[in-house]
Design a protein around this motif. Sequence first.
Motif, mmCIF file in Angstrom:
data_model
loop_
_atom_site.group_PDB
_atom_site.id
_atom_site.type_symbol
_atom_site.label_atom_id
_atom_site.label_comp_id
_atom_site.label_asym_id
_atom_site.label_seq_id
_atom_site.Cartn_x
_atom_site.Cartn_y
_atom_site.Cartn_z
ATOM 1 N N LYS A 1 11.635 35.126 23.408
ATOM 2 C CA LYS A 1 10.508 34.379 23.983
ATOM 3 C C LYS A 1 10.542 32.925 23.508
ATOM 4 O O LYS A 1 10.405 31.986 24.294
ATOM 5 C CB LYS A 1 9.173 35.024 23.564
ATOM 6 C CG LYS A 1 8.938 36.445 24.055
ATOM 7 C CD LYS A 1 7.648 37.003 23.443
ATOM 8 C CE LYS A 1 7.395 38.442 23.854
ATOM 9 N NZ LYS A 1 6.872 38.528 25.207
ATOM 10 N N GLN A 2 10.733 32.758 22.188
ATOM 11 C CA GLN A 2 10.738 31.425 21.620
ATOM 12 C C GLN A 2 11.912 30.607 22.146
ATOM 13 O O GLN A 2 11.799 29.399 22.394
ATOM 14 C CB GLN A 2 10.807 31.519 20.089
ATOM 15 C CG GLN A 2 10.630 30.193 19.374
ATOM 16 C CD GLN A 2 9.254 29.596 19.614
ATOM 17 O OE1 GLN A 2 8.288 30.323 19.788
ATOM 18 N NE2 GLN A 2 9.157 28.276 19.656
ATOM 19 N N GLN A 3 13.073 31.281 22.339
ATOM 20 C CA GLN A 3 14.254 30.573 22.829
ATOM 21 C C GLN A 3 14.039 30.051 24.243
ATOM 22 O O GLN A 3 14.370 28.902 24.544
ATOM 23 C CB GLN A 3 15.470 31.502 22.789
ATOM 24 C CG GLN A 3 16.754 30.824 23.241
ATOM 25 C CD GLN A 3 17.953 31.749 23.175
ATOM 26 O OE1 GLN A 3 17.819 32.913 22.834
ATOM 27 N NE2 GLN A 3 19.122 31.244 23.492
ATOM 28 N N ILE A 4 13.473 30.907 25.124
ATOM 29 C CA ILE A 4 13.226 30.468 26.503
ATOM 30 C C ILE A 4 12.234 29.314 26.533
ATOM 31 O O ILE A 4 12.443 28.298 27.208
ATOM 32 C CB ILE A 4 12.712 31.657 27.347
ATOM 33 C CG1 ILE A 4 13.851 32.640 27.616
ATOM 34 C CG2 ILE A 4 12.128 31.177 28.666
ATOM 35 C CD1 ILE A 4 14.948 32.108 28.510
ATOM 36 N N LEU A 5 11.133 29.453 25.792
ATOM 37 C CA LEU A 5 10.140 28.375 25.761
ATOM 38 C C LEU A 5 10.755 27.100 25.170
ATOM 39 O O LEU A 5 10.444 25.990 25.604
ATOM 40 C CB LEU A 5 8.921 28.811 24.938
ATOM 41 C CG LEU A 5 8.109 29.973 25.529
ATOM 42 C CD1 LEU A 5 6.992 30.384 24.577
ATOM 43 C CD2 LEU A 5 7.534 29.599 26.886
ATOM 44 N N GLY A 6 11.632 27.269 24.181
ATOM 45 C CA GLY A 6 12.298 26.110 23.602
ATOM 46 C C GLY A 6 13.194 25.402 24.605
ATOM 47 O O GLY A 6 13.261 24.169 24.635
ATOM 48 N N MET A 7 13.903 26.190 25.450
ATOM 49 C CA MET A 7 14.753 25.573 26.484
ATOM 50 C C MET A 7 13.907 24.792 27.478
ATOM 51 O O MET A 7 14.307 23.709 27.934
ATOM 52 C CB MET A 7 15.580 26.656 27.183
ATOM 53 C CG MET A 7 16.754 27.153 26.358
ATOM 54 S SD MET A 7 17.935 28.142 27.330
ATOM 55 C CE MET A 7 17.149 29.732 27.240
ATOM 56 N N LEU A 8 12.728 25.321 27.834
ATOM 57 C CA LEU A 8 11.841 24.591 28.746
ATOM 58 C C LEU A 8 11.427 23.261 28.127
ATOM 59 O O LEU A 8 11.400 22.220 28.802
ATOM 60 C CB LEU A 8 10.606 25.437 29.072
ATOM 61 C CG LEU A 8 10.835 26.769 29.800
ATOM 62 C CD1 LEU A 8 9.510 27.404 30.170
ATOM 63 C CD2 LEU A 8 11.693 26.593 31.045
ATOM 64 N N GLN A 9 11.091 23.293 26.823
ATOM 65 C CA GLN A 9 10.673 22.057 26.163
ATOM 66 C C GLN A 9 11.815 21.042 26.115
ATOM 67 O O GLN A 9 11.613 19.839 26.325
ATOM 68 C CB GLN A 9 10.196 22.374 24.733
ATOM 69 C CG GLN A 9 8.916 23.194 24.661
ATOM 70 C CD GLN A 9 7.744 22.483 25.307
ATOM 71 O OE1 GLN A 9 7.589 21.268 25.194
ATOM 72 N NE2 GLN A 9 6.902 23.234 26.004
ATOM 73 N N LEU A 10 13.045 21.507 25.835
ATOM 74 C CA LEU A 10 14.190 20.598 25.797
ATOM 75 C C LEU A 10 14.421 19.955 27.157
ATOM 76 O O LEU A 10 14.714 18.761 27.258
ATOM 77 C CB LEU A 10 15.440 21.360 25.352
ATOM 78 C CG LEU A 10 15.518 21.738 23.870
ATOM 79 C CD1 LEU A 10 16.738 22.608 23.597
ATOM 80 C CD2 LEU A 10 15.555 20.497 22.996
ATOM 81 N N LEU A 11 14.301 20.759 28.217
ATOM 82 C CA LEU A 11 14.526 20.220 29.561
ATOM 83 C C LEU A 11 13.425 19.239 29.954
ATOM 84 O O LEU A 11 13.673 18.291 30.698
ATOM 85 C CB LEU A 11 14.612 21.372 30.572
ATOM 86 C CG LEU A 11 15.915 22.182 30.502
ATOM 87 C CD1 LEU A 11 15.816 23.424 31.356
ATOM 88 C CD2 LEU A 11 17.094 21.327 30.938
ATOM 89 N N LYS A 12 12.202 19.457 29.472
ATOM 90 C CA LYS A 12 11.136 18.487 29.743
ATOM 91 C C LYS A 12 11.502 17.124 29.140
ATOM 92 O O LYS A 12 11.294 16.084 29.762
ATOM 93 C CB LYS A 12 9.812 18.980 29.161
ATOM 94 C CG LYS A 12 9.191 20.151 29.909
ATOM 95 C CD LYS A 12 7.888 20.572 29.252
ATOM 96 C CE LYS A 12 7.277 21.785 29.960
ATOM 97 N NZ LYS A 12 6.022 22.226 29.302
ATOM 98 N N LYS A 13 12.063 17.158 27.928
ATOM 99 C CA LYS A 13 12.429 15.905 27.281
ATOM 100 C C LYS A 13 13.601 15.234 27.994
ATOM 101 O O LYS A 13 13.739 14.021 27.952
ATOM 102 C CB LYS A 13 12.799 16.165 25.819
ATOM 103 C CG LYS A 13 11.636 16.640 24.971
ATOM 104 C CD LYS A 13 12.083 16.885 23.545
ATOM 105 C CE LYS A 13 10.924 17.366 22.689
ATOM 106 N NZ LYS A 13 11.342 17.629 21.290
ATOM 107 N N ARG A 14 14.465 16.052 28.622
ATOM 108 C CA ARG A 14 15.651 15.517 29.296
ATOM 109 C C ARG A 14 15.464 15.519 30.808
ATOM 110 O O ARG A 14 16.427 15.642 31.553
ATOM 111 C CB ARG A 14 16.874 16.340 28.912
ATOM 112 C CG ARG A 14 17.072 16.484 27.416
ATOM 113 C CD ARG A 14 18.294 17.301 27.058
ATOM 114 N NE ARG A 14 19.511 16.612 27.396
ATOM 115 C CZ ARG A 14 20.718 17.025 27.000
ATOM 116 N NH1 ARG A 14 20.835 18.096 26.253
ATOM 117 N NH2 ARG A 14 21.794 16.370 27.359
ATOM 118 N N SER A 15 14.209 15.405 31.252
ATOM 119 C CA SER A 15 13.914 15.504 32.682
ATOM 120 C C SER A 15 14.575 14.400 33.498
ATOM 121 O O SER A 15 14.757 14.543 34.708
ATOM 122 C CB SER A 15 12.399 15.482 32.903
ATOM 123 O OG SER A 15 11.835 14.284 32.386
ATOM 124 N N THR A 16 14.952 13.301 32.828
ATOM 125 C CA THR A 16 15.604 12.213 33.566
ATOM 126 C C THR A 16 17.078 12.485 33.823
ATOM 127 O O THR A 16 17.700 11.805 34.624
ATOM 128 C CB THR A 16 15.467 10.906 32.775
ATOM 129 O OG1 THR A 16 16.028 11.086 31.464
ATOM 130 C CG2 THR A 16 13.999 10.509 32.640
#
Length: 573
Positions: free
Chosen positions: A251-266
């Motif tokens: 669960k934490q890994q998936i949520l962490g990937m979402l957060q990383l992609l938010k930061k790299r949204s550009t």
Amino acid sequence: MSLKTRILGLAASLIIVASVASWLAYRELSEDIIERWGQQVAEIQVRYDSARLLQSLEREIGLAKQMARSSALVEWAQNPDDASLKNTAIQQMESFRASFRDNSYFVALVANGHYYYNNAANEYAGEQFRYVLDPEKPDDAWFFQLIEEGRDFHLNVNPDTELGVTKLWIDVLMRNQEGTIVGMVGTGLNLDSFLQDIVDIGQEGITTLFVDYNGAIQLYRDRNYIDFASIIKPEGQKNTVDLLFDDPQDKQQILGMLQLLKKRSTEAGHVESGFVTVDGRKHLAGVAFLPAIGWFEITLLDLNTLLPQSYLWPLVAVFLAALLVTLVVFHLIIQSRILKPIMGLERAVEKVREGSFDLPRLEKPDNEIGWLADHFEKMTQTLGQSTRELEAKVAQRTEELNRLARIDPLTGLKNRRGLDEILDEEIQRAQRQGTGFGIIWLDIDHFKSVNDELGHQAGDQILCRVALWLKAGVRPYDHPGRWGGDEFVVVLSPCDQDTLTRIARRIHASVEQESRKTGTAVTVSIGGYFCSPDDTMDDILRNADRALYRAKANGRNQVCIDASGDARAGAES
């Protein structure tokens, strides 16, 4: 026993050992090959699924935006009681209905709350006005929420109880020339057919789903997991993607990937991947962010289904056959070119073993044995070079150990020793440049109670999560660390008073919000101090600790900031 027999016996033994080792290596390598292949397939599949979704939606979104800019609709929305404007607007709406994929549209007006709709069957011809939106009705809250947020474009999976339909709605705000919101227009796509075309495509071993910016499931083959009407639900009540996984680490890994992609949204097309367990089977998860619609696309690949290890078994047969051929060739070579030179080398080795370096003349045939004899003569020269290389490796290892001595093994952050060194460097830099820097000291509220109630293992997990959120809340060049126990320290440089306050509050809010998603809500008390160039380390730590103490004394779950010894402080609950 003759040398020939010994060598052949040794060769046979080595081949057997090599066979066993190769089998074990094959298992590991085959898994690695499959995983590497799976990562490439995951990226390709994610981009493919994302392209299929966007291809289906971009045309509809473009038409909805074009409809929202219609001058006839905008003018009528500002004068909804004008019958002539209404008739012109309805004709305009019907022309768009023929262009939409689902041959349906909706228009909602801000002025009077009237909601207009017509479907593919033209069921409501002449009666496009269906009902009046009521801000007190939960079913209508989506409209007023979007109007309040001023979000020009939104995708939402939601059942319309008045119309009796459940669709993927494309919502676009309608504004006048002054930018004032006067209504909302859009279309809906049939959810069942859309899921069948985009998500449930019948590929064995591949599962595709789409979640919104906050992780709520929007499109998934099992409708029971879809989070309908996500926009009006508070956080904590949504069906988020972590519901698909049983392991908290997954669960934490998936949520962490979402957060990383938010930061790299550009970074367009970037894909994050990792291994998770779904229904007891290992899957490779690939995640991509779709900035055009503000959603995430997640693809789960069951590698055992897509590429079983049995597909690679023919390689094992080829390897065994090669081993047998090698044994025969090896026997022939020994007979002709190896035994005699190796016996001479053996006598030379015996002399060295006895302490004599006066070696007899060695035969050096143009093969590996001859090269070995030459290498033996040069061994003494190489020994010195090897010693120097060993010393260099020892120095490198010592340097690595020194680095590890400054890292907290639980959280991966700097430990107290590492933080002391960073603080000392920043104090010297501040004195040289005449500038200040910021320090944040935070403490997890009631952490002892968490340990007592949930156990130390759960406490360690909370410490690791707080460390993760702490790293996510600061800038790449800041220095977060664990001071000890449940206390964390962050050194901010370069920094000013406003930056210190903003980052401290961001960390405070992030820990509280993100911890709720994990099911174990925690809060932190934060003390901050903006250091002046003439502050010593004792001054800095004492003032930061004083600010933290004040945050605790005021009821915890607060942020208190001091600057240069003054009593200025900011706090929030």
